[in-house]
Write a protein that holds these residues in place. Structure first.
Motif, PDB file in Angstrom:
ATOM      1  N   LYS A   1      28.361   1.337  10.141  1.00 27.56           N
ATOM      2  CA  LYS A   1      27.288   1.394   9.154  1.00 27.56           C
ATOM      3  C   LYS A   1      25.943   1.586   9.854  1.00 27.56           C
ATOM      4  N   GLY A   2      25.077   2.348   9.218  1.00 30.04           N
ATOM      5  CA  GLY A   2      23.736   2.547   9.771  1.00 30.04           C
ATOM      6  C   GLY A   2      23.675   3.568  10.893  1.00 30.04           C
ATOM      7  N   ARG A   3      24.580   4.543  10.890  1.00 29.66           N
ATOM      8  CA  ARG A   3      24.544   5.587  11.917  1.00 29.66           C
ATOM      9  C   ARG A   3      23.284   6.442  11.762  1.00 29.66           C
ATOM     10  N   THR A   4      22.809   6.965  12.888  1.00 34.32           N
ATOM     11  CA  THR A   4      21.666   7.881  12.854  1.00 34.32           C
ATOM     12  C   THR A   4      22.131   9.230  12.329  1.00 34.32           C
ATOM     13  N   HIS A   5      21.436   9.771  11.339  1.00 39.50           N
ATOM     14  CA  HIS A   5      21.822  11.058  10.753  1.00 39.50           C
ATOM     15  C   HIS A   5      21.405  12.209  11.667  1.00 39.50           C
ATOM     16  N   PRO A   6      22.193  13.282  11.692  1.00 36.26           N
ATOM     17  CA  PRO A   6      21.775  14.463  12.461  1.00 36.26           C
ATOM     18  C   PRO A   6      20.567  15.118  11.792  1.00 36.26           C
ATOM     19  N   LYS A   7      19.820  15.864  12.583  1.00 35.88           N
ATOM     20  CA  LYS A   7      18.657  16.567  12.031  1.00 35.88           C
ATOM     21  C   LYS A   7      19.141  17.747  11.201  1.00 35.88           C
ATOM     22  N   ILE A   8      18.682  17.816   9.960  1.00 33.78           N
ATOM     23  CA  ILE A   8      19.081  18.880   9.035  1.00 33.78           C
ATOM     24  C   ILE A   8      17.877  19.781   8.766  1.00 33.78           C
ATOM     25  N   ASP A   9      18.125  21.077   8.704  1.00 33.90           N
ATOM     26  CA  ASP A   9      17.065  22.060   8.416  1.00 33.90           C
ATOM     27  C   ASP A   9      16.337  21.669   7.142  1.00 33.90           C
ATOM     28  N   PRO A  10      15.007  21.524   7.177  1.00 33.79           N
ATOM     29  CA  PRO A  10      14.237  21.144   5.988  1.00 33.79           C
ATOM     30  C   PRO A  10      14.463  22.070   4.796  1.00 33.79           C
ATOM     31  N   ASP A  11      14.727  23.354   5.057  1.00 32.61           N
ATOM     32  CA  ASP A  11      14.980  24.289   3.958  1.00 32.61           C
ATOM     33  C   ASP A  11      16.274  23.920   3.229  1.00 32.61           C
ATOM     34  N   VAL A  12      17.269  23.459   3.968  1.00 29.06           N
ATOM     35  CA  VAL A  12      18.530  23.034   3.359  1.00 29.06           C
ATOM     36  C   VAL A  12      18.290  21.805   2.489  1.00 29.06           C
ATOM     37  N   ILE A  13      17.511  20.860   2.999  1.00 33.32           N
ATOM     38  CA  ILE A  13      17.174  19.658   2.224  1.00 33.32           C
ATOM     39  C   ILE A  13      16.471  20.032   0.934  1.00 33.32           C
ATOM     40  N   HIS A  14      15.521  20.967   1.035  1.00 25.50           N
ATOM     41  CA  HIS A  14      14.762  21.403  -0.137  1.00 25.50           C
ATOM     42  C   HIS A  14      15.685  22.038  -1.180  1.00 25.50           C
ATOM     43  N   ARG A  15      16.603  22.879  -0.740  1.00 20.18           N
ATOM     44  CA  ARG A  15      17.517  23.544  -1.671  1.00 20.18           C
ATOM     45  C   ARG A  15      18.454  22.541  -2.336  1.00 20.18           C
TER      46      ARG A  15
ATOM     47  N   LYS B 181      33.790  11.154  13.841  1.00 18.44           N
ATOM     48  CA  LYS B 181      35.229  11.136  14.126  1.00 18.44           C
ATOM     49  C   LYS B 181      35.758  12.519  14.500  1.00 18.44           C
ATOM     50  N   LYS B 182      35.088  13.558  13.985  1.00 15.40           N
ATOM     51  CA  LYS B 182      35.544  14.928  14.222  1.00 15.40           C
ATOM     52  C   LYS B 182      34.349  15.778  14.653  1.00 15.40           C
ATOM     53  N   PRO B 183      33.919  15.629  15.905  1.00 19.86           N
ATOM     54  CA  PRO B 183      32.703  16.339  16.357  1.00 19.86           C
ATOM     55  C   PRO B 183      32.823  17.846  16.367  1.00 19.86           C
ATOM     56  N   GLU B 184      34.050  18.371  16.181  1.00 22.46           N
ATOM     57  CA  GLU B 184      34.235  19.823  16.222  1.00 22.46           C
ATOM     58  C   GLU B 184      33.941  20.496  14.886  1.00 22.46           C
ATOM     59  N   ILE B 185      33.680  19.733  13.820  1.00 20.94           N
ATOM     60  CA  ILE B 185      33.469  20.354  12.509  1.00 20.94           C
ATOM     61  C   ILE B 185      32.172  21.166  12.495  1.00 20.94           C
ATOM     62  N   PRO B 186      32.065  22.159  11.604  1.00 23.10           N
ATOM     63  CA  PRO B 186      30.852  22.974  11.520  1.00 23.10           C
ATOM     64  C   PRO B 186      29.631  22.125  11.136  1.00 23.10           C
ATOM     65  N   THR B 187      28.479  22.739  11.237  1.00 26.81           N
ATOM     66  CA  THR B 187      27.242  22.031  10.907  1.00 26.81           C
ATOM     67  C   THR B 187      27.157  21.752   9.402  1.00 26.81           C
ATOM     68  N   PHE B 188      26.320  20.820   9.056  1.00 25.83           N
ATOM     69  CA  PHE B 188      26.100  20.486   7.648  1.00 25.83           C
ATOM     70  C   PHE B 188      25.646  21.721   6.885  1.00 25.83           C
ATOM     71  N   GLU B 189      24.736  22.491   7.497  1.00 27.74           N
ATOM     72  CA  GLU B 189      24.195  23.682   6.834  1.00 27.74           C
ATOM     73  C   GLU B 189      25.290  24.684   6.497  1.00 27.74           C
ATOM     74  N   VAL B 190      26.243  24.861   7.387  1.00 27.55           N
ATOM     75  CA  VAL B 190      27.344  25.805   7.155  1.00 27.55           C
ATOM     76  C   VAL B 190      28.220  25.339   6.001  1.00 27.55           C
ATOM     77  N   LEU B 191      28.525  24.051   5.969  1.00 24.84           N
ATOM     78  CA  LEU B 191      29.418  23.521   4.948  1.00 24.84           C
ATOM     79  C   LEU B 191      28.766  23.432   3.567  1.00 24.84           C
ATOM     80  N   ALA B 192      27.459  23.293   3.525  1.00 32.14           N
ATOM     81  CA  ALA B 192      26.773  23.044   2.252  1.00 32.14           C
ATOM     82  C   ALA B 192      26.605  24.287   1.385  1.00 32.14           C
ATOM     83  N   PHE B 193      26.734  25.484   1.965  1.00 30.17           N
ATOM     84  CA  PHE B 193      26.466  26.713   1.217  1.00 30.17           C
ATOM     85  C   PHE B 193      27.685  27.618   1.141  1.00 30.17           C
ATOM     86  N   LYS B 194      27.863  28.234  -0.024  1.00 32.10           N
ATOM     87  CA  LYS B 194      28.784  29.364  -0.139  1.00 32.10           C
ATOM     88  C   LYS B 194      28.121  30.597   0.464  1.00 32.10           C
ATOM     89  N   ASN B 195      26.839  30.750   0.204  1.00 27.91           N
ATOM     90  CA  ASN B 195      26.063  31.852   0.754  1.00 27.91           C
ATOM     91  C   ASN B 195      24.628  31.370   0.889  1.00 27.91           C
TER      92      ASN B 195
END
Length: 428
Positions: free
Chosen positions: A385-399, A276-290
């Protein structure tokens, strides 16, 4: 003269036993507090991050730190410097305070972030947040029509049920979690002839409580004697006041929570907003304070919702575990009939919704409902429902997996169920 022996059961006494879940909760919180403090001293957040919530504009006034139940230890300080911005568990001796002033700051205003305590989690207040489809598919106009005198209370269950009877307050609620599979569960249970459920999300116990129980009752479909009235609003699970308010309505209300691997749930949450809001930052940016320090931003709602143990602590102040059913969102896809058998047993219903009611749609990747008595095409959930998820950096998934692991283990201990999310991840 030797000192008197400690009383059994008294915190710190010789016979005191700390529940494993609460002990783990305390240890995790203290550890994370120390980590955040070290990070602050290194200059990562600056002195402003150590101010109390009272000093921050737009936040609720702080309450006194609550003791961790069963430990005799004080909770971490209610400050943004503390993990998740507050103590781990609300004080069970006091009713949870309302969190009307939750912060809604976030990238492009798209995501709610809050410094409140875990029990004081997200209540949708800002107009933009309320209208976001990820939070609710129900608009105020729909609620107004459904709750108006003479309305049928929104779309209900089986079309074979006559439109007579009376409107009753719900005896069972699907209270969460968002992006866990609540819509799939609602559609499946509505196939049962003894269940009548409102199709819209009333949001009564979080957004519309001031409208009163009669407004809420009028939202419901008419039921006959022996039928169960239900509704679903996933945001109830993370709303501080919801347990108290539901308990006030009816203390014997049955509660259903659909839970899902919190890492997958967070990505699904992000994916829906991204559509709905394609302009938002990436998942990786939003998931971390640092990201360099690996500091997860637990104030981001997509992350915070998945800390199930902290939210559950609030509900257990008002409802016994026997009144809460936890449904596996993963098994609702791989074995819908098995999960629905548990739901029907929990609600005291005859097992009618069974294997013959489901058809697995390979394109969608989840089951669709079908009517065994006719040859009509199976009814699947909508395109949202059932949207394809964007590719997320494996390191982010691990953390994220490392971040959630202690809370998952705690949740397993609190519920007595092992959802095996760690096993799923190791198999990938």
């Amino acid at each position: 003269m030797p000192p008197p022996a400690a009383q059994p059961g008294v915190p710190g006494g010789r016979g005191s036993k700390v529940p494993p879940a609460r002990k783990l909760l305390c240890m995790c919180s203290l550890s994370l507090c120390l980590t955040y403090l070290c990070y602050s001293l290194m200059g990562g957040t600056g002195p402003g991050s150590l101010r109390s919530p009272a000093a921050l504009p737009g936040t609720a006034a702080p309450r006194s730190p609550a003791a961790l139940p069963g430990t005799g230890l004080p909770g971490p300080p209610r400050s943004p410097a503390g993990f998740l911005g507050g103590s781990v568990a609300p004080d069970p001796s006091a009713a949870p305070a309302r969190a009307d002033n939750s912060s809604r700051e976030g990238a492009a205003g798209a995501w709610p972030r809050t410094p409140l305590a875990p029990g004081e989690v997200i209540t949708a207040q800002s107009g933009a947040f309320e209208r976001d489809p990820q939070e609710s598919s129900t608009t105020d106009e729909e609620l107004s029509r459904a709750g108006s005198p003479g309305s049928r209370g929104g779309s209900s269950s089986s079309s074979t049920t006559p439109d007579y009877g009376e409107k009753r307050l719900p005896q069972a609620l699907i209270i969460g979690v968002k992006k866990g599979g609540t819509r799939a569960l609602l559609e499946a249970i509505r196939a049962h002839p003894d269940v009548r459920a409102v199709g819209t999300e009333p949001h009564f116990f979080d957004r519309n409580y001031e409208k009163g129980l009669e407004w809420y009752r009028n939202m419901m479909p008419k039921t006959l004697d022996g039928q169960i009235t239900m509704e679903k609003t996933p945001s109830y699970f993370v709303t501080n006041e919801a347990p108290r308010r539901i308990h006030s309505m009816a203390k014997d209300t049955k509660l259903i929570v659909v839970v899902r691997n919190p890492v997958t749930r967070a990505i699904s949450d992000y994916t829906q907003t991204l559509s709905k809001k394609p302009e938002i930052p990436t998942f990786e940016v939003l998931a971390f304070k640092n990201r360099t320090l690996g500091l997860i931003d637990a104030s981001w709602s997509a992350i915070r919702i998945g800390i199930y143990a902290l939210h559950l602590e609030n509900w257990l102040q008002y409802f016994p575990l026997s009144q809460i059913l936890f449904v596996s969102g993963e098994r609702l896809i791989t074995d819908p009939a098995g999960e629905m058998a548990k739901v029907q047993d929990f609600l005291g219903l005859k097992r009618i919704v069974a294997e013959k009611h489901f058809y697995f749609n390979k394109t969608k990747g989840f089951p669709c409902l079908k009517k065994p008595e006719d040859s009509s095409a199976p009814r699947c959930l909508g395109k949202s429902k059932g949207r394809t998820h964007p590719k997320i950096d494996p390191d982010v998934i691990h953390r994220l997996r490392k971040f959630y692991k202690p809370f998952n283990v705690m949740f397993y201990q609190m519920t007595g169920q092992d959802f095996q999310w760690e096993q799923e991840e190791s198999d990938k």
